[in-house]
Enzyme design. Structure first.
Site, PDB file in Angstrom:
ATOM      1  N   ASN A   9       0.871  -1.175   0.000  1.00 51.14           N
ATOM      2  CA  ASN A   9       0.000   0.000   0.000  1.00 51.14           C
ATOM      3  C   ASN A   9       0.906   1.222   0.000  1.00 51.14           C
ATOM      4  O   ASN A   9       1.462   1.585   1.028  1.00 51.14           O
ATOM      5  CB  ASN A   9      -0.906  -0.009   1.236  1.00 51.14           C
ATOM      6  CG  ASN A   9      -1.800   1.223   1.286  1.00 51.14           C
ATOM      7  OD1 ASN A   9      -1.824   2.016   0.349  1.00 51.14           O
ATOM      8  ND2 ASN A   9      -2.529   1.372   2.389  1.00 51.14           N
ATOM      9  N   TRP A  10       1.043   1.794  -1.184  1.00 46.62           N
ATOM     10  CA  TRP A  10       1.955   2.959  -1.310  1.00 46.62           C
ATOM     11  C   TRP A  10       1.381   4.206  -0.660  1.00 46.62           C
ATOM     12  O   TRP A  10       2.079   5.188  -0.494  1.00 46.62           O
ATOM     13  CB  TRP A  10       2.234   3.245  -2.783  1.00 46.62           C
ATOM     14  CG  TRP A  10       3.081   2.224  -3.485  1.00 46.62           C
ATOM     15  CD1 TRP A  10       3.637   1.081  -2.947  1.00 46.62           C
ATOM     16  CD2 TRP A  10       3.488   2.250  -4.863  1.00 46.62           C
ATOM     17  NE1 TRP A  10       4.352   0.413  -3.913  1.00 46.62           N
ATOM     18  CE2 TRP A  10       4.284   1.106  -5.094  1.00 46.62           C
ATOM     19  CE3 TRP A  10       3.256   3.137  -5.920  1.00 46.62           C
ATOM     20  CZ2 TRP A  10       4.842   0.825  -6.344  1.00 46.62           C
ATOM     21  CZ3 TRP A  10       3.808   2.860  -7.166  1.00 46.62           C
ATOM     22  CH2 TRP A  10       4.593   1.715  -7.361  1.00 46.62           C
ATOM     23  N   LYS A  11       0.071   4.182  -0.364  1.00 52.49           N
ATOM     24  CA  LYS A  11      -0.614   5.374   0.175  1.00 52.49           C
ATOM     25  C   LYS A  11      -0.353   6.558  -0.754  1.00 52.49           C
ATOM     26  O   LYS A  11      -0.260   6.365  -1.973  1.00 52.49           O
ATOM     27  CB  LYS A  11      -0.181   5.624   1.625  1.00 52.49           C
ATOM     28  CG  LYS A  11      -0.337   4.362   2.487  1.00 52.49           C
ATOM     29  CD  LYS A  11      -0.170   4.587   3.949  1.00 52.49           C
ATOM     30  CE  LYS A  11      -0.344   3.253   4.683  1.00 52.49           C
ATOM     31  NZ  LYS A  11      -0.254   3.378   6.133  1.00 52.49           N
ATOM     32  N   HIS A  97      -9.610   1.197   4.531  1.00 54.61           N
ATOM     33  CA  HIS A  97      -8.360   1.426   5.260  1.00 54.61           C
ATOM     34  C   HIS A  97      -8.624   2.380   6.428  1.00 54.61           C
ATOM     35  O   HIS A  97      -9.435   3.291   6.320  1.00 54.61           O
ATOM     36  CB  HIS A  97      -7.298   2.004   4.321  1.00 54.61           C
ATOM     37  CG  HIS A  97      -5.932   1.967   4.927  1.00 54.61           C
ATOM     38  ND1 HIS A  97      -5.509   2.920   5.834  1.00 54.61           N
ATOM     39  CD2 HIS A  97      -4.921   1.078   4.817  1.00 54.61           C
ATOM     40  CE1 HIS A  97      -4.291   2.596   6.230  1.00 54.61           C
ATOM     41  NE2 HIS A  97      -3.900   1.496   5.632  1.00 54.61           N
ATOM     42  N   GLU A  99      -7.060   4.808   7.490  1.00 55.30           N
ATOM     43  CA  GLU A  99      -6.857   6.236   7.179  1.00 55.30           C
ATOM     44  C   GLU A  99      -8.086   6.809   6.493  1.00 55.30           C
ATOM     45  O   GLU A  99      -8.445   7.974   6.714  1.00 55.30           O
ATOM     46  CB  GLU A  99      -5.584   6.395   6.331  1.00 55.30           C
ATOM     47  CG  GLU A  99      -4.340   6.151   7.188  1.00 55.30           C
ATOM     48  CD  GLU A  99      -3.161   5.520   6.454  1.00 55.30           C
ATOM     49  OE1 GLU A  99      -3.114   5.558   5.211  1.00 55.30           O
ATOM     50  OE2 GLU A  99      -2.272   4.970   7.152  1.00 55.30           O
ATOM     51  N   GLU A 169      -5.561  -4.712  10.332  1.00 55.81           N
ATOM     52  CA  GLU A 169      -4.526  -3.722  10.597  1.00 55.81           C
ATOM     53  C   GLU A 169      -4.852  -2.997  11.903  1.00 55.81           C
ATOM     54  O   GLU A 169      -5.661  -2.056  11.906  1.00 55.81           O
ATOM     55  CB  GLU A 169      -4.467  -2.701   9.453  1.00 55.81           C
ATOM     56  CG  GLU A 169      -4.187  -3.301   8.105  1.00 55.81           C
ATOM     57  CD  GLU A 169      -3.581  -2.288   7.140  1.00 55.81           C
ATOM     58  OE1 GLU A 169      -2.487  -2.559   6.630  1.00 55.81           O
ATOM     59  OE2 GLU A 169      -4.184  -1.228   6.927  1.00 55.81           O
ATOM     60  N   GLY A 175       2.372   2.453  10.862  1.00 53.80           N
ATOM     61  CA  GLY A 175       3.327   3.555  10.736  1.00 53.80           C
ATOM     62  C   GLY A 175       3.986   3.937  12.049  1.00 53.80           C
ATOM     63  O   GLY A 175       4.640   4.979  12.142  1.00 53.80           O
ATOM     64  N   SER A 215       3.346  -2.038  10.352  1.00 52.66           N
ATOM     65  CA  SER A 215       4.796  -2.108  10.564  1.00 52.66           C
ATOM     66  C   SER A 215       5.407  -3.457  10.164  1.00 52.66           C
ATOM     67  O   SER A 215       6.370  -3.909  10.785  1.00 52.66           O
ATOM     68  CB  SER A 215       5.144  -1.741  12.013  1.00 52.66           C
ATOM     69  OG  SER A 215       4.708  -0.417  12.299  1.00 52.66           O
TER      70      SER A 215
HETATM   71  P1  13P Z   1       2.889   0.522   7.728  1.00 46.79           P
HETATM   72  O1  13P Z   1       3.387  -0.754   7.126  1.00 46.79           O
HETATM   73  O2  13P Z   1       3.627   1.737   7.237  1.00 46.79           O
HETATM   74  O3  13P Z   1       2.771   0.441   9.216  1.00 46.79           O
HETATM   75  O4  13P Z   1       1.395   0.720   7.158  1.00 46.79           O
HETATM   76  C1  13P Z   1       0.494  -0.317   7.268  1.00 46.79           C
HETATM   77  C2  13P Z   1      -0.673   0.012   6.434  1.00 46.79           C
HETATM   78  O5  13P Z   1      -1.443   0.893   6.751  1.00 46.79           O
HETATM   79  C3  13P Z   1      -0.868  -0.749   5.194  1.00 46.79           C
HETATM   80  O6  13P Z   1      -2.127  -0.520   4.660  1.00 46.79           O
END
Ligand code: 13P
Length: 253
Positions: A9-11, A97, A99, A169, A175, A215
């Site tokens: 997931n590059w966001k 997600h 976010e 998640e 993060g 993470s």
């Molecule tokens: P991280 O791997 O940066 O913690 O992010 C996880 C995430 O939100 C994947 O969708």
């Protein structure tokens, strides 16, 4: 065996040139993916076609959109529909997600609509669930995640939910560098599977790929993925670094 998945997931990261360079690095290595292993790259909308072109002909590597809207088309400035994604040949879409839930106020009921429109357009959702820190501290995470599944997925028929992809998640691990322990991940994944078995059947529950996210990195992927009910990972930060993500891909069962 269930499909094992390394999903990136590059966001909202990378310029196009960086995105292309990253994909070039990922595909430069001949990956020994088995038939039960998949790699999914969830990239920003403007890069979907470019990344698709790069991975064309590569076995078991696909792109995903990071979101889609609930409506098919119309006056919804700035949104992207499932129909549009289907029209460019995208097969996967990340939905729910944390976010999107937090910053864009997406709730379980809206996500049920997104799941429906995605399925209507032959997109396979990667449906995200997971609890915030306060819920984990109160010890009510199982019920919290169960409600997310009930309200967004449990209207689906047995046929529709068979083979679904769910990503667990825990928000407190995203993060933050703070990974859930292997046992915490395993316990929640087993809980998710048992809730699905209760609603549908053990056969349906066994068909569902449950990814862990939060993470995941090269150094911990193998041990997390080795847990019985963990079928791979949804990876944020570490998926932006080619060497990290290649190791994560190679850590699938
Ligand atoms: P991280 O791997 O940066 O913690 O992010 C996880 C995430 O939100 C994947 O969708």
């Amino acid at each position: 065996m269930r499909t094992q998945i390394a999903a990136a997931n590059w966001k909202m990261n990378l310029a196009l040139s960086e995105a292309e360079a990253l994909v070039d690095q990922l595909i430069a290595v001949p990956h020994q993916l088995n038939n039960n292993q998949l790699v999914i790259l969830a990239v920003p909308f403007p890069y979907l076609i470019a990344v698709q072109n790069k991975i064309a002909g590569k076995k078991n590597i696909f792109v995903a959109a990071q979101n889609c809207y609930t409506k098919k088309s119309g006056a919804f400035t700035g949104e992207v529909s499932a129909a549009m994604l289907q029209s460019i040949g995208v097969e996967y879409v990340v939905l729910g997600h944390s976010e999107r839930r937090e910053y864009f106020k997406e709730d379980n009921s809206l996500l049920a609509d997104k799941v429906n429109i995605a399925l209507e357009h032959n997109l396979k959702p990667v449906f995200c669930c997971g609890e915030p820190l306060a819920v984990r501290e109160a010890g009510t995470q199982d019920k919290y995640v169960e409600t997310q599944l009930q309200e967004s997925l449990f209207h689906l028929s047995e046929h529709e939910i068979t083979g679904f992809i769910i990503a667990y998640e825990p928000i407190w691990a995203i993060g933050t560098g703070k990974t859930a322990t292997n046992q915490q991940a395993q316990d929640m994944h087993a809980n998710i599977r048992s809730v699905i078995a209760g609603k549908y059947s053990v056969t349906v529950a066994d068909s569902i790929s449950i990814l862990y996210g939060g993470s995941v990195k090269a150094s911990n992927a193998k041990e997390i993925f080795s847990m019985t009910d963990v079928d791979g990972g949804l990876v944020g930060g570490a998926s932006l670094i080619a060497d990290e993500f290649i190791t994560i891909m190679n850590s699938l069962k």
